[in-house]
Design a protein around this motif. Structure first.
Motif, PDB file in Angstrom:
ATOM      1  N   GLY A   8       2.312   3.222   5.096  1.00  0.00           N
ATOM      2  CA  GLY A   8       2.108   1.779   4.924  1.00  0.00           C
ATOM      3  C   GLY A   8       1.845   1.414   3.478  1.00  0.00           C
ATOM      4  N   SER A  14       1.911  14.921   7.756  1.00  0.00           N
ATOM      5  CA  SER A  14       1.583  14.581   9.136  1.00  0.00           C
ATOM      6  C   SER A  14       0.884  15.733   9.837  1.00  0.00           C
ATOM      7  N   TYR A  67       0.201   7.428   8.684  1.00  0.00           N
ATOM      8  CA  TYR A  67       0.701   6.056   8.764  1.00  0.00           C
ATOM      9  C   TYR A  67       0.052   5.161   7.716  1.00  0.00           C
TER      10      TYR A  67
END
Length: 76
Positions: free
Chosen positions: A36, A23, A32
């Motif tokens: 996912g 991140s 993300y």
């Protein structure tokens, strides 16, 4: 039991650390997308395991067929 708990804690800590590093290095949008993709991959893995476990000829499938046959015979 203690080894399993220690392994689970280490796994969770590892996921948190790797997530924090990714991140901070790649930014939230890419983070993300990766999360996912991992979620979809995990879901597909579980789906294929479940599908394989009730495939024709397995014990689970034979039990389902026997229960269906019994239900039909009982409700004629």
């Amino acid at each position: 039991m203690g080894k399993a708990v220690a392994f689970l804690v280490a796994l969770i800590a590892g996921v948190i650390v790797v997530g924090w590093v990714v991140s901070s290095l790649l930014g939230p949008a890419l983070f993300y997308l990766i999360v996912g993709a991992l979620a979809v991959g995990g879901g597909y893995y579980l789906y294929t395991k479940a599908k394989k476990s009730i495939a024709p000829g397995t014990r689970t499938q034979r039990r389902i067929e026997a229960a269906t046959k019994t239900y039909r015979m009982r409700n004629r």
